[in-house]
Design a protein around this motif. Structure first.
Motif, PDB file in Angstrom:
ATOM      1  N   GLN A 232       0.799  -1.235   0.000  1.00  0.00           N
ATOM      2  CA  GLN A 232       0.000   0.000   0.000  1.00  0.00           C
ATOM      3  C   GLN A 232       0.826   1.276   0.000  1.00  0.00           C
ATOM      4  OE1 GLN A 232      -3.298   1.149   2.712  1.00  0.00           O
ATOM      5  NE2 GLN A 232      -3.760  -1.023   2.609  1.00  0.00           N
ATOM      6  N   LYS A 233       1.811   1.320   0.888  1.00  0.00           N
ATOM      7  CA  LYS A 233       2.601   2.545   1.044  1.00  0.00           C
ATOM      8  C   LYS A 233       3.420   2.838  -0.212  1.00  0.00           C
ATOM      9  CE  LYS A 233       1.760   3.633   5.419  1.00  0.00           C
ATOM     10  NZ  LYS A 233       1.825   2.574   6.428  1.00  0.00           N
ATOM     11  N   GLN A 234       3.788   1.767  -0.938  1.00  0.00           N
ATOM     12  CA  GLN A 234       4.662   1.947  -2.098  1.00  0.00           C
ATOM     13  C   GLN A 234       3.883   2.084  -3.395  1.00  0.00           C
ATOM     14  OE1 GLN A 234       7.673   2.429  -1.497  1.00  0.00           O
ATOM     15  NE2 GLN A 234       7.789   1.658   0.583  1.00  0.00           N
ATOM     16  N   LEU A 235       2.569   1.880  -3.295  1.00  0.00           N
ATOM     17  CA  LEU A 235       1.743   1.843  -4.497  1.00  0.00           C
ATOM     18  C   LEU A 235       1.818   3.159  -5.269  1.00  0.00           C
ATOM     19  CD1 LEU A 235       0.134  -0.566  -5.390  1.00  0.00           C
ATOM     20  CD2 LEU A 235      -1.903   0.427  -4.386  1.00  0.00           C
ATOM     21  N   VAL A 236       1.693   4.277  -4.560  1.00  0.00           N
ATOM     22  CA  VAL A 236       1.714   5.593  -5.218  1.00  0.00           C
ATOM     23  C   VAL A 236       3.036   5.794  -5.930  1.00  0.00           C
ATOM     24  CG1 VAL A 236       1.324   8.027  -4.896  1.00  0.00           C
ATOM     25  CG2 VAL A 236       0.481   6.428  -3.214  1.00  0.00           C
ATOM     26  N   ARG A 237       4.095   5.457  -5.225  1.00  0.00           N
ATOM     27  CA  ARG A 237       5.423   5.654  -5.793  1.00  0.00           C
ATOM     28  C   ARG A 237       5.595   4.841  -7.068  1.00  0.00           C
ATOM     29  NH1 ARG A 237      10.527   5.861  -1.979  1.00  0.00           N
ATOM     30  NH2 ARG A 237      12.145   6.252  -3.494  1.00  0.00           N
ATOM     31  N   GLY A 238       5.121   3.607  -7.041  1.00  0.00           N
ATOM     32  CA  GLY A 238       5.242   2.753  -8.216  1.00  0.00           C
ATOM     33  C   GLY A 238       4.381   3.244  -9.358  1.00  0.00           C
ATOM     34  N   LEU A 239       3.143   3.620  -9.046  1.00  0.00           N
ATOM     35  CA  LEU A 239       2.217   4.015 -10.100  1.00  0.00           C
ATOM     36  C   LEU A 239       2.628   5.329 -10.731  1.00  0.00           C
ATOM     37  CD1 LEU A 239      -1.055   3.015  -8.298  1.00  0.00           C
ATOM     38  CD2 LEU A 239      -0.008   1.881 -10.241  1.00  0.00           C
ATOM     39  N   SER A 240       3.266   6.194  -9.947  1.00  0.00           N
ATOM     40  CA  SER A 240       3.714   7.461 -10.513  1.00  0.00           C
ATOM     41  C   SER A 240       5.163   7.346 -10.979  1.00  0.00           C
ATOM     42  CB  SER A 240       3.582   8.578  -9.480  1.00  0.00           C
ATOM     43  OG  SER A 240       4.475   8.346  -8.416  1.00  0.00           O
TER      44      SER A 240
END
Lengths: 310, 289
Positions: free
Chosen positions: B276-284
């Motif tokens: 969850q915490k890394q999802l934004v970083r990966g998607l962006s």
């Protein structure tokens, strides 16, 4: 690369060699990934260009011959192509705009301390994790079915609920399932934007007597701009390529009313076996994308570098 | 500084924005309702998967019923396992390949950001913008000529290429976080680039960076459908292709379809919840942390 390392006086032979060796040792790790990406993503496109100038039907062996720009003329005089291009724009714009507005709303709701916040956040991101093919199948059946679907069951409480959603409103149905899938993505981006706001700035605003609405419009929204731009652009890149939902929910129909460009290309290539025309279609899609992407990339790149300075 | 702001806050006409207020419990309730509402189609999928087909087709829809594992048995009886194995194989091998290729590339572009490496980064992200539909025709023709149609390695190669840009950008954002001092100290000690990469950089970024990158790659590879449906048939077909079988028979098998959809989505849901915490970083692609 080497020019940056050049000192004021001319280099000796040994130093030159050392600089060159260093340059290579920096470049070599780059090469496998770069070469792989070029071979798998760029080379096929050159083939697409070549095929687009051929008349070639896969089911008629030996039919391949050079026809020049004929395929392109056929693409641009094809009314289905125009419909598919329009649908692609409608689906992309509709999905990205609605998902972004919902995403901003949800992010604002989540940007406060309240009991069970982590749980709600987890619930909200789940639609993004559902396999798109599975999600589309569910929306088509258990959600949108006229008789047994949940959507009409809820509407029946209010006296409505006899709509055959997918058949009557194919584009809206597809966009709905896409919005459901992409809202979490927008929400996560905006939320990390909200949380990167320095607390002092918000405090300063309230010290200056700004009310919550003024703080939001004058302080938060300008700060969010970069995140919203990024979400819209990345979202658009993915949604333009939508294929799964169309394939599973409508097959482009009824007629061609929900056909988008990726699905139309799939139909030309794999149901019509018309390699030449499918390739020309692909080239046109790429040119269109390049025009949009050149603008988009500039903005994104600015975002990326701005993010690193912050 | 803190004393000063505290005094200012006391003078301020309104309380600080993030503070808990009694009136906010209404807002909390709304948030919960929307959260559950968004999740409801997922919950409904899981519930329907435990229904008998008779319970799946009721008007109004039935929330309480006698749960059964019948549908899960039917999904496996329908030959789900080979699809599952293909998906697992394509996902795991392509993710490993992505890491093998992306880590050195990301390292090279992050160690000294000059114009040329910026161009490389630019190139990688631009491949993400090339519509996949534009390359499917030659990929199909070439795969056919090389007798690589319906071969799991075709998918592995394509998934590797598909996830490589994301992984490069993401790993780069992790490499940029490694303090320069550590690298310089190692260089002073005479360590070469391979040693710096394997013994200093990797351990630092390994835990967070590589795990997060891998999870993102797994999500995209597992869910991929376009290449799978066009380039595979009986032998190499993956889980999303298995679900296509339900379009034609969907009128009869909602409960079974829901069980299959649940099974198909479960691995990625678990990965996503963990990451969850890394999802934004990966998607962006590393732009937003």
């Amino acid at each position: 690369m080497t020019t940056l390392a050049t000192p004021m006086r001319p280099l000796t032979q040994v130093e030159k060699k050392a600089v060159r060796r260093e340059g290579w040792s920096r470049r070599v790790p780059l090469l496998p990934g770069l070469i792989f990406a070029i071979i798998v993503t760029q080379l096929p496109f050159l083939f697409t260009l070549f095929y687009s100038l051929q008349s070639w039907n896969l089911v008629r062996p030996g039919s391949q011959h050079f026809v020049g720009l004929e395929n392109y003329v056929r693409v641009f005089t094809d009314s289905t192509f125009r419909q598919a291009a329009l649908n692609t724009i409608l689906i992309t714009a509709g999905c990205v705009i609605v998902a972004m507005l919902l995403g901003i709303g949800l992010a604002l709701l989540l940007d406060r301390a309240f009991p069970g916040r982590a749980v709600v956040r987890t619930l909200l991101i789940t639609p993004f994790l559902i396999m798109p093919v599975a999600g589309a199948l569910l929306w088509k059946t258990t959600m949108f079915d006229p008789t047994f679907g949940l959507v009409n069951a809820v509407l029946r409480l209010f006296g409505a609920g006899s709509t055959a959603w997918v058949a009557q409103f194919p584009l809206t149905s597809v966009i709905t399932s896409l919005v459901w899938q992409w809202t979490p993505f927008m929400m996560l981006l905006v939320l990390s934007g909200l949380q990167s706001q320095p607390a002092e700035v918000l405090e300063a605003a309230s010290v200056d007597g700004a009310n919550r609405w003024q703080t939001f419009v004058l302080v938060t929204l300008p700060h969010l701009r970069r995140y919203i731009e990024l979400g819209v652009l990345l979202g658009a890149i993915y949604v333009v390529n939508t294929f799964d939902q169309i394939y599973m929910m409508t097959q482009g129909g009824p007629g061609t009313s929900s056909t988008n460009l990726p699905f139309y290309l799939y139909q030309r290539a794999f149901l019509g076996f018309d390699i030449g025309q499918a390739a020309a279609l692909g080239v046109v899609v790429v040119v269109g994308t390049i025009i949009v992407a050149t603008v988009a990339l500039r903005v994104i790149f600015k975002s990326f570098t701005a993010g690193e300075e912050a | 500084m803190t004393v000063q702001t505290a005094r200012h806050a006391a003078l301020a006409p309104r309380p600080a924005p993030r503070k808990w207020r009694p009136g906010s419990s209404a807002l909390t309730a709304i948030t919960w309702i929307i959260g559950v509402g968004f999740f409801f189609p997922v919950l409904w999928m899981v519930l329907t998967g435990f229904k008998s087909e008779g319970d799946a087709y009721t008007n109004p829809p039935r929330l309480f019923f006698l749960p059964t594992l019948e549908q899960y048995e039917s999904v496996f009886a329908r030959g789900f396992v080979p699809y599952l194995l293909n998906s697992a194989y394509a996902t795991i091998v392509s993710t490993l390949l992505v890491l093998v290729l992306a880590v050195p590339t990301a390292y090279a572009v992050s160690i000294r950001p000059v114009k040329k490496t910026q161009d490389v980064l630019f190139f990688f992200i631009s491949t993400k913008m090339l519509p996949v539909a534009a390359v499917i025709v030659p990929l199909y023709v070439v795969a056919k000529q090389l007798a690589m149609l319906d071969n799991i390695w075709t998918l592995i190669i394509l998934y590797t290429a598909m996830n490589l840009p994301i992984a490069v950008w993401m790993m780069r954002s992790f490499f940029l976080e490694v303090p320069k001092a550590i690298i310089e100290a190692a260089q002073v000690d005479g360590a070469g680039l391979p040693r710096i990469l394997t013994q200093i950089m990797l351990p630092v970024v390994a835990q967070a960076g590589m795990a997060a990158t891998a999870l993102i790659c797994v999500i995209f590879a597992w869910n991929e459908f376009f290449f799978a449906v066009n380039l595979t048939a009986a032998r190499a077909a993956t889980v999303p292709v298995f679900l296509v079988g339900f379009i034609t028979s969907e009128g009869l098998f909602w409960a079974q379809l829901s069980a299959a959809a649940t099974l198909s989505s479960l691995p990625v849901i678990i990965c996503g919840w963990i990451a969850q915490k890394q999802l934004v970083r990966g998607l962006s692609m590393g732009a937003v942390k």
